[in-house]
Design an enzyme around this catalytic site. Structure first.
Site, PDB file in Angstrom:
ATOM      1  N   ASP A  41       0.715  -1.276   0.471  1.00  0.00           N
ATOM      2  CA  ASP A  41      -0.001  -0.054   0.101  1.00  0.00           C
ATOM      3  C   ASP A  41       0.382   1.114   0.302  1.00  0.00           C
ATOM      4  O   ASP A  41       1.965   1.223   0.716  1.00  0.00           O
ATOM      5  CB  ASP A  41      -0.788   0.094   1.194  1.00  0.00           C
ATOM      6  CG  ASP A  41      -2.197   0.969   1.829  1.00  0.00           C
ATOM      7  OD1 ASP A  41      -2.854   0.994   1.057  1.00  0.00           O
ATOM      8  OD2 ASP A  41      -1.218   2.269   2.107  1.00  0.00           O
ATOM      9  N   GLU A  45       1.621  -0.684  -4.971  1.00  0.00           N
ATOM     10  CA  GLU A  45       0.911   0.495  -5.541  1.00  0.00           C
ATOM     11  C   GLU A  45       1.937   1.474  -5.649  1.00  0.00           C
ATOM     12  O   GLU A  45       2.305   2.165  -4.468  1.00  0.00           O
ATOM     13  CB  GLU A  45       0.144   0.419  -4.217  1.00  0.00           C
ATOM     14  CG  GLU A  45      -1.050   2.217  -4.496  1.00  0.00           C
ATOM     15  CD  GLU A  45      -2.047   1.529  -3.373  1.00  0.00           C
ATOM     16  OE1 GLU A  45      -3.360   2.694  -3.688  1.00  0.00           O
ATOM     17  OE2 GLU A  45      -1.786   1.880  -1.988  1.00  0.00           O
TER      18      GLU A  45
END
Length: 728
Positions: A369, A405
């Protein structure tokens, strides 16, 4: 890794009372955390700033026994207790400077969680006891003296686990990227409403590993399940006050512990064994397990957040602090803080955590993330930062799937295409381009062609292959596929932020009516648009990712930021399998189509030339609706809403994973994003003598038996894809 049970309590041991400690041995500084070896437990915690550290053993009745950790090596405080066994609850109290202006926030009134804790127990009650400043004070800038309210009984506690587990003959599937189909899922949302999962297992790891869930994934030809955060996380105080929860879980408390609220097992530490059993079940079915991990920030938030672990142990080591005022935190994540990946012990924490999940929990990879935050050495994003250097040389982590990401909320944080060679990336440009193409945006054709062929403009320069592009149209963050074709605007009022949260530019199109409708023409168009995006995803070079529930038309009723919606709004409604059978059947058909044809999962980029000397037909050709090869002028013309592409199945240069030469059928893909039918002239006999239609998104299940002679026109329905196979 032993599969036999050691002497001592079984893995299901209940919480033990705090023992009368008569023996404390020096122990070892490594491994960090609490490590049970079958005879006793070694405790170890890092703090460079501490002047004294106490190990606190918590009894079932909530009382504690405090033990000084007198042994210190390299700022690691440690001891071995031969009487401590699995199930024992514990925490730490750290003494040292309270000087926020210097970045230090030691507060021994706070019982602190073990940063290396492998299981937790209890919950947070967000009273004054959790905070190291007076909640009633006018100035909340974290100056002054902590109010010294003890947090014992108001916070979670760490739990000693039994690490031994019978993995039987577990083996990682090790599916090559180019053969991978990823399915992004939420442990609770996937199983909470499934009628085939026993009620007591719904919303749990055991429920996710249930045969009915695995059978569903296999029917979609999924090879990897990517789990939204399962590291132990916190529900934000603000959300709890609103009657909401941190459903997505991007609010980590512990980087080694599976979130225990997802366990059907209710004994302390039971989540560990249950998680392992789930992984074993997926592996038996040939499905890899990838974790969505959050190493960019923690649940402690900014200077107004609670003191639960890192802040009280060594604030300046674990967090990025503001250069001009060390009372405050740098925030590249939008959550209040950012982990300090420049500090060697923080880097060690991240790497130890990753290795633990691979070696002990048997997971097959990670999706990071806001990965750009980990790349920030100082302020700018640096793809050669220490974190990436460590990953590159690590013999364990470098061998699993690594997905970035590739953005964060800081300046310069959008880094799609810029990660190092080992990494794959969520390709946000793919998502945006496919959405724009199918909603009819002009001037997207050239970019659409690049995304369809693996985004070589992003990945080829770093030596990566098409599989580096994790292609997706939808994910947990944003509209579901159904909502993407049903809403122009976000509808997030249920989140309690007056619809201010969530992305406002969704590149969505409601097909004529906002939200639910009974207009049959609009409903048919929406279904066709979903099929168009399913087909585009599955015929694109790269690694496709499915968002859970899109195969049955899951809706969040226009909420594009359901991070706090632990409710039927976010859970999968499995009754839609019966109410939307055509979409499910179509999804299964198109994923099987990709699996059957290596032409859509090439290991190398197209070169635009024949693979063998003397052949006329190249590996790929882009064609106008007249059946002629595109010229530079054509790419900028009104063709922007329709194009055909020829894929040569005889021109796949790289062997497969078994070293076999790959040959496949050749295909003609006709994309029509116009709102009227368009005639495509099939290419002449140089390419094929005859074409057979094998998939048409104009039909609910994609069926077609059309046969077309080379050089003859074929009508492609409005807003649809027609796939033809060379049949001579």
């Amino acid at each position: 890794m032993s599969s036999s049970e050691p002497p001592g309590p079984p893995a299901s041991a209940p919480l033990t009372p705090a023992p009368t400690v008569t023996t404390v041995w020096p122990g070892s500084p490594y491994p960090l955390g609490a490590t049970y070896d079958g005879a006793g437990t070694n405790f170890s915690v890092f703090s460079e700033v501490a002047t004294k550290v106490e190990l606190c053993l918590i009894a079932k009745n909530g009382t504690e026994t405090r033990i000084n950790l007198d042994e210190v090596d390299g700022y690691v405080w440690h001891a071995y207790l031969p009487t401590i066994s699995p199930g024992q609850r514990y925490g730490f109290r750290v003494y040292g400077p309270w000087n926020p202006s210097a970045g230090h926030r030691c507060d021994p009134s706070k019982l602190l969680l073990d940063p290396y804790g492998k299981a937790f127990h209890g919950d947070f009650d967000f009273t004054q006891a959790l905070y190291s400043y007076d909640l009633q004070a006018d100035d909340l800038a974290s100056g002054g003296v902590p109010p010294q309210v003890d947090s014992l009984g108001h916070t979670m506690t760490s739990v000693v686990i039994n690490p031994f587990f019978n993995w039987q003959s577990d083996r990682a599937p090790c599916t090559p990227y180019h053969e991978t189909i990823i399915y992004e899922a939420h442990v609770k949302g996937m199983t909470q409403n499934h009628p085939g999962v026993p009620e007591e297992l719904r919303g749990t790891y055991a429920g996710l590993g249930h045969p009915v869930i695995i059978e569903h994934l296999k029917s979609l030809n999924v090879t990897a399940i990517e789990l939204m955060p399962v590291h132990q996380f916190m529900h934000d105080h603000r959300l709890l006050d609103l009657g909401l929860h941190n459903y997505w879980g991007y609010n980590t408390v512990g980087f080694f512990a599976p979130h225990f609220q997802y366990a059907a097992s209710r004994y302390a530490g039971g989540a560990v064994a249950e998680f392992k059993a789930m992984v074993r079940a997926f592996h038996e079915a040939g499905i890899e397990v990838i974790l969505d991990v959050v190493y960019n920030h923690t649940a402690e938030g900014n200077h107004l957040g609670p003191t639960i672990n890192f802040r009280g142990i060594d604030n300046a080591a674990y967090y990025r602090l503001l250069d001009g005022d060390l009372r405050y935190y740098k925030d590249f994540t939008g959550t209040g803080n950012s982990l300090n990946a420049r500090h060697p012990h923080t880097l060690q924490l991240i790497m130890d955590s990753l290795r633990y999940w691979v070696l002990e929990m048997h997971v097959d990879g990670f999706r990071f993330d806001l990965a750009s935050t980990l790349a920030r050495e100082f302020y700018d994003v640096d793809r050669l930062s220490a974190f990436f250097d460590l990953v590159q040389q690590d013999p364990v982590i470098s061998q699993v799937k690594l997905i970035a990401e590739p953005w964060d909320v800081g300046e310069g944080g959008y880094q799609v295409g810029n990660f190092p060679g080992l990494w794959t990336e969520w390709n946000g440009k793919y998502r945006d381009t496919v959405r724009d193409f199918w909603r009819g945006e002009p001037a997207t054709l050239g970019e659409f062609a690049s995304r369809l062929t693996g985004s070589s403009d992003l990945y080829a320069a770093t030596g990566r292959r098409p599989s580096a592009s994790i292609n997706f149209v939808t994910a947990h963050d944003g509209f579901t596929l159904n909502d993407l074709v049903s809403y122009n605007e976000k509808h997030n009022l249920a989140n309690g932020e007056d619809n201010r949260d969530g992305e406002s530019h969704n590149r969505s199109w409601n097909c004529g009516v906002e939200g639910p409708t009974d207009d049959p023409e609009i409903l048919e168009l929406r279904a066709r648009q979903m099929r168009n995006m399913w087909v585009t995803l599955m015929v694109s070079q790269g690694t496709p990712m499915i968002s859970h529930g899109d195969e049955i038309g899951r809706t969040q009723h226009g909420n594009n930021n359901a991070y706090c919606q632990d409710s039927p709004l976010s859970w999968m409604d499995w009754t839609m399998c019966a109410t939307n059978p055509d979409l499910l059947a179509f999804t299964r058909k198109v994923t099987a189509f990709r699996k059957a044809h290596p032409a859509f999962r090439r290991r190398r980029f197209f070169e635009g030339k024949p693979i063998r000397t003397g052949e006329q037909v190249r590996d790929i050709a882009w064609l106008t609706t007249a059946g002629l090869e595109m010229t530079p002028e054509d790419w900028g013309s009104d063709f922007g809403k329709c194009v055909a592409v020829f894929l040569n199945g005889d021109a796949i240069p790289a062997p497969n994973a078994r070293g076999e030469q790959v040959l496949d059928d050749s295909f003609l893909l006709c994309f029509n994003a116009h709102d009227v039918p368009v005639e495509f002239t099939t290419p002449d006999g140089t390419y094929a003598d005859e074409w057979t239609a094998i998939l048409d998104t104009a039909h609910p299940r994609g069926d077609s038996d059309l046969v077309v002679e080379a050089g003859r026109p074929v009508s492609v329905h409005p807003r649809s894809v027609l796939i033809l196979r060379k049949t001579d």
